[in-house]
Design a protein around this motif. Structure first.
Motif, PDB file in Angstrom:
ATOM      1  N   TRP A 129     154.093  45.488  70.059  1.00  0.00           N
ATOM      2  CA  TRP A 129     155.379  45.620  70.732  1.00  0.00           C
ATOM      3  C   TRP A 129     156.482  45.860  69.716  1.00  0.00           C
ATOM      4  CZ3 TRP A 129     152.603  41.119  70.224  1.00  0.00           C
ATOM      5  CH2 TRP A 129     153.208  40.044  69.564  1.00  0.00           C
ATOM      6  N   TYR A 130     157.667  46.054  70.193  1.00  0.00           N
ATOM      7  CA  TYR A 130     158.892  46.294  69.435  1.00  0.00           C
ATOM      8  C   TYR A 130     158.718  47.420  68.402  1.00  0.00           C
ATOM      9  CZ  TYR A 130     163.698  44.867  68.637  1.00  0.00           C
ATOM     10  OH  TYR A 130     165.061  44.839  68.600  1.00  0.00           O
ATOM     11  N   PRO A 131     158.400  48.651  68.857  1.00  0.00           N
ATOM     12  CA  PRO A 131     158.228  49.757  67.915  1.00  0.00           C
ATOM     13  C   PRO A 131     159.558  50.322  67.432  1.00  0.00           C
ATOM     14  CG  PRO A 131     158.002  50.554  70.152  1.00  0.00           C
ATOM     15  CD  PRO A 131     158.179  49.058  70.258  1.00  0.00           C
ATOM     16  N   SER A 132     159.527  50.912  66.246  1.00  0.00           N
ATOM     17  CA  SER A 132     160.645  51.676  65.701  1.00  0.00           C
ATOM     18  C   SER A 132     160.057  52.862  64.958  1.00  0.00           C
ATOM     19  CB  SER A 132     161.495  50.803  64.769  1.00  0.00           C
ATOM     20  OG  SER A 132     162.601  51.524  64.259  1.00  0.00           O
ATOM     21  N   GLU A 192     153.511  48.931  84.491  1.00  0.00           N
ATOM     22  CA  GLU A 192     154.653  48.600  85.327  1.00  0.00           C
ATOM     23  C   GLU A 192     155.973  48.386  84.601  1.00  0.00           C
ATOM     24  OE1 GLU A 192     151.245  46.282  87.550  1.00  0.00           O
ATOM     25  OE2 GLU A 192     151.575  47.121  85.540  1.00  0.00           O
ATOM     26  N   VAL A 193     155.967  47.863  83.378  1.00  0.00           N
ATOM     27  CA  VAL A 193     157.214  47.390  82.776  1.00  0.00           C
ATOM     28  C   VAL A 193     157.393  47.948  81.364  1.00  0.00           C
ATOM     29  CG1 VAL A 193     158.545  45.355  82.077  1.00  0.00           C
ATOM     30  CG2 VAL A 193     157.138  45.265  84.142  1.00  0.00           C
ATOM     31  N   LEU A 197     157.466  53.972  73.464  1.00  0.00           N
ATOM     32  CA  LEU A 197     157.790  52.831  74.298  1.00  0.00           C
ATOM     33  C   LEU A 197     156.838  51.685  74.044  1.00  0.00           C
ATOM     34  CD1 LEU A 197     158.007  54.638  77.761  1.00  0.00           C
ATOM     35  CD2 LEU A 197     159.862  54.357  76.115  1.00  0.00           C
ATOM     36  N   ALA A 198     157.338  50.483  74.251  1.00  0.00           N
ATOM     37  CA  ALA A 198     156.472  49.312  74.395  1.00  0.00           C
ATOM     38  C   ALA A 198     156.326  49.049  75.886  1.00  0.00           C
ATOM     39  CB  ALA A 198     157.069  48.103  73.687  1.00  0.00           C
ATOM     40  N   LEU A 199     155.087  49.016  76.354  1.00  0.00           N
ATOM     41  CA  LEU A 199     154.794  48.843  77.774  1.00  0.00           C
ATOM     42  C   LEU A 199     153.940  47.608  77.982  1.00  0.00           C
ATOM     43  CD1 LEU A 199     153.833  52.471  78.906  1.00  0.00           C
ATOM     44  CD2 LEU A 199     155.885  51.217  79.543  1.00  0.00           C
ATOM     45  N   SER A 200     154.114  46.999  79.142  1.00  0.00           N
ATOM     46  CA  SER A 200     153.242  45.910  79.545  1.00  0.00           C
ATOM     47  C   SER A 200     153.004  46.042  81.037  1.00  0.00           C
ATOM     48  CB  SER A 200     153.875  44.551  79.224  1.00  0.00           C
ATOM     49  OG  SER A 200     152.953  43.501  79.445  1.00  0.00           O
ATOM     50  N   GLY A 201     151.876  45.556  81.463  1.00  0.00           N
ATOM     51  CA  GLY A 201     151.527  45.619  82.872  1.00  0.00           C
ATOM     52  C   GLY A 201     150.698  44.429  83.266  1.00  0.00           C
ATOM     53  N   TRP A 211     153.170  53.114  73.536  1.00  0.00           N
ATOM     54  CA  TRP A 211     152.765  54.395  74.099  1.00  0.00           C
ATOM     55  C   TRP A 211     153.724  55.482  73.637  1.00  0.00           C
ATOM     56  CZ3 TRP A 211     148.879  55.266  78.032  1.00  0.00           C
ATOM     57  CH2 TRP A 211     148.130  54.123  78.331  1.00  0.00           C
ATOM     58  N   TRP A 212     153.144  56.656  73.413  1.00  0.00           N
ATOM     59  CA  TRP A 212     153.911  57.853  73.041  1.00  0.00           C
ATOM     60  C   TRP A 212     153.901  58.778  74.246  1.00  0.00           C
ATOM     61  CZ3 TRP A 212     151.916  62.486  69.833  1.00  0.00           C
ATOM     62  CH2 TRP A 212     152.979  63.303  69.456  1.00  0.00           C
TER      63      TRP A 212
END
Length: 752
Positions: A59-62, A440-441, A456-460, A468-469
């Motif tokens: 999570w928290y990509p840059s 979803e989020v 993006l950082a995604l979670s579901g 995800w790119w």
């Protein structure tokens, strides 16, 4: 116009700081400027790092300037650490092998440095470090001094310096002054005005804390901690103020000792001296979110929760030129257009839901116009990221708990007709492109090199957090993120929740998500665990929660409701629990349980309640206000007595908490009646309290005193203290211990 380097800003700031102030006033003393300290390199290649988790989270990509490499937080080695690698390759590197959890990451625009925040010992006091992308040159930028804390801000657009905020309680009370630019749009900010920059200072001074009109009527008798209201100073003057601590404050009264937050630009190379951007006493938050490309203006976010605002600060003389209220939630509130004449903000100013605002700025940074550029019915703008050119934006909307993403061109305001046009025009958002999401989020949008290919950082509900790119037309999971099929190794399948819409006894509509244990008939009432989120302004979202998976695997349903005070349902819903509305929020818990029972899902004889932070308080309150409803409860890092909470928590947390709960002195009776300890004699069921040993947000004594009092009354009560953790549990071994101990306890009391 080319970007201005930090060294140019240093020279300007030095001349300003040496200038004599009006009326002989002296600048407020800021916290000592941070001094970078070199550290040994600890980077290791992927094959050299331990892999304790097969099903890990990222999570928290840059992203780097080219957009093809990312720095991110990953817990594959058992603790959240800093990693980096290509977005389309599986070879990643651990850049900092120290065991301190990493919380934020930011890659410099020139690609030379990666700045990041760590939480030593898992506690609440953080440090800002930086390291080169190859793992060399690791150093502390701020927060390394004993007793201090530091937070990460934005980079200058050329990458020559990064903003940091340093927090440390001052040794003595200082007089307070205010410096506000005259006639620069502060008087028409919806009740903000000069009071809207209360407590804030640049080099010229600070301002007294004041309350917006109608604040006390909205919150009952509660008032913010700190400075009493006072007369408004004349615009543009530096006016001496009063002491920042109420004159009737007494030792042990719960009043926090004042602290100062100071924001600086720091050169990681150490070739330029730190530059002071802002300083505020008795501050709840202060973060530098963006700098204009010409080096003239800085965008700051400040204020306690429920009263956040954005400030535009003119760097030349460190004067506040514009103030606009902004929404709670993500601290990265927006940024400047390339010419610095338009400011894009995520704000809920005069609205139920946050929207994208365009603020038209004058040549001196003053506000000339304010328009809503993009909005949604029934949902709010949750995340906003501008691309590196500042010409497009990635917008993530929260629609009843589920994210909707779009990419849109951002057309700045036209200030004159010199470009061949007819004259001034307001800023606007061009045609937006909806981006389908595989889960979803959205939890984080990395500022992309190009908005058309965001990272993006995604979670579901059925996957671990991953990165995800999303180039046009496709969604690519980064190879180093966990696969969906690895989300829950073992025999228990993941569960997709269904939305629930309970109605409170006073008619207020509530929300939430219900998770049904696999293999159970819909007609069979099940043992059910109510999970209460923290905040109170957080929101239950359909994301993968390992604790829920543990409980579901043992045949226990989970209902995660949103009671009044939660975000995602508009400002009125968030404010519905203020003051005496807290009693209604406690009743909401019982009403949500009744809804699940009446729907035929939950067995009324086998209900449990669990919650973290404010949710932990609400769990304790539910056990003593509705003692016959639940068979057991698990409060996690929850407040049991508001008097001891205010006396022991961090001062800036107390300041924000006073807005939500009440003032520890002026609302003493209300807080006493809201405290679970005041009704401890009503407790009838077993309790397992859980706490992190380094929690300074809600000190462990809150759990200890409740457990002790329960035992004294003959009620079964246990306390689980997790080592090397603070308010949030970040280490894999501790999270596993917490999940299993919690599930064992609840299973024993509901099905044993």
């Amino acid at each position: 116009m080319p970007a201005v380097r930090a060294t140019d800003v240093v020279d300007r700031a030095r001349s300003v700081l040496a200038t004599e102030l009006p009326d002989g006033a002296r600048p407020v003393t800021a916290q000592p400027a941070p001094d970078p300290v070199s550290l040994p390199d600890t980077a290791v290649p992927q094959e050299g790092a331990p892999r304790l988790l097969v099903s890990h989270g990222c999570w928290y990509p840059s992203v780097d300037p080219g957009g093809r490499n990312a720095a991110f937080v990953c817990d594959r080695a058992g603790v959240p650490q800093l990693w980096a690698g290509p977005v389309d390759g599986d070879v990643v590197h651990l850049l900092d092998a120290d065991p301190h959890p990493v919380t934020e990451v930011s890659w410099s625009p020139d690609g030379r440095w990666i700045a990041y925040t760590i939480a030593p010992g898992g506690g609440e006091h953080t440090r800002v470090l930086c390291v080169r992308p190859d793992g060399t040159g690791r150093r502390i930028l701020a927060g390394g001094e004993p007793g201090s804390s530091a937070h990460l801000g934005c980079w200058t657009h050329d990458g020559s310096a990064v903003a940091v905020t340093v927090a440390e309680a001052p040794a003595q009370h200082l007089p307070v002054t205010v410096a506000v630019e005259p006639d620069l749009g502060l008087a028409d900010t919806g009740g903000i005005g000069v009071a809207g920059v209360a407590g804030f200072s640049g080099a010229a001074g600070a301002a007294a804390a004041s309350h917006p009109e109608g604040w006390t009527t909205r919150d009952g008798r509660a008032t913010l901690l700190g400075t009493p209201p006072r007369a408004e100073p004349r615009p543009g003057r530096v006016a001496p103020g009063l002491p920042a601590v109420s004159p009737d404050a007494r030792p042990g009264s719960g009043e926090p000792s004042p602290r100062t937050l100071s924001a600086y630009l720091v050169d990681p190379d150490g070739s330029a001296a730190p530059v002071l951007l802002a300083s505020e006493r008795e501050a709840a938050t202060l973060r530098v979110c963006d700098l204009s490309r010409d080096g003239r203006l800085a965008l700051l976010r400040r204020g306690p929760r429920g009263r956040r605002e954005s400030l535009v600060v003119r760097i030349r003389d460190l004067r506040v030129t514009c103030s606009v209220p902004v929404a709670d939630g993500d601290p990265w509130i927006g940024g400047f257009a390339p010419d610095g004449r338009t400011l894009w903000l995520r704000s809920d100013h005069a609205r139920e839901y946050a929207a994208l605002y365009a603020v038209r700025l004058g040549p001196r940074g003053q506000r000339l116009g304010l328009t809503v550029a993009s909005q949604r019915d029934g949902g709010g703008l949750e995340l906003l990221a501008l691309d590196r050119n500042g010409r497009s934006g990635v917008l993530s909307w929260n629609m009843r708990g589920v994210s909707e993403l779009e990419v849109a061109p951002l057309v700045p305001a036209r200030t004159d007709g010199t470009d061949g046009t007819d004259g001034p025009a307001e800023a606007a958002v061009g045609p937006a492109r909806a981006v389908p999401l595989p889960h979803e989020v959205v939890t984080r949008v990395a500022a992309p090199a190009l908005a058309d290919a965001p990272l993006l950082a995604l979670s579901g509900s059925q996957r671990r957090p991953g990165v995800w790119w999303l180039p046009p037309g496709t969604a690519l999971r980064t190879p180093w993120s966990s696969r969906d099929e690895d989300a829950a190794p073992g025999s228990h399948p993941t569960v997709r929740p269904v939305p629930m819409r309970p109605v409170a006894r006073d008619g207020l509509g509530l929300g939430g998500w219900y998770y049904r244990a696999a293999g159970r008939s819909l007609a069979e009432p099940a043992p059910c665990v109510l999970h209460l989120h923290g905040g109170p302004e957080e929101q239950e979202r359909p994301v993968f929660e390992p604790l829920f998976h543990e409980l579901l695997g043992r045949g226990l349903d989970v209902f995660a409701p949103d009671v009044r005070g939660s975000s995602g349902y508009g400002r009125s819903f968030v404010d519905a629990d203020l003051g005496r509305g807290r009693f209604a929020a406690i009743d909401d818990v019982a009403d949500c349980a009744a809804h699940a029972v009446l729907a035929g899902l939950a067995d009324p004889r086998r209900l449990a309640v669990i919650g973290h932070s404010y949710g932990g308080y609400l769990a304790l309150a539910s056990l003593v206000w509705h003692p016959d409803l639940f068979r057991t409860g698990v409060p996690v890092c929850g407040m049991s007595d508001f008097a001891t909470f205010f006396a022991g928590t961090e001062p800036w947390i107390a300041q924000s908490a006073a807005h939500k709960y009440g003032h520890p002195e002026r609302d003493r009776e209300l807080l006493r009646s809201l405290s679970p300890m005041s009704r401890i004699d009503a407790l009838r069921v077993p309790v397992l309290a859980v706490h992190g040993e380094h929690d300074t947000n809600v000190p462990p004594g809150e759990s200890e005193q409740f457990v002790r009092a329960a035992r004294e009354r003959g009620v079964e009560a246990e306390l689980l203290v997790l080592r090397d953790e603070g308010h949030y549990f970040r280490r894999a071994d501790n999270r596993r211990t917490f999940r299993r101990a919690t599930a064992d306890w609840i299973q024993r009391h509901l099905t044993g």
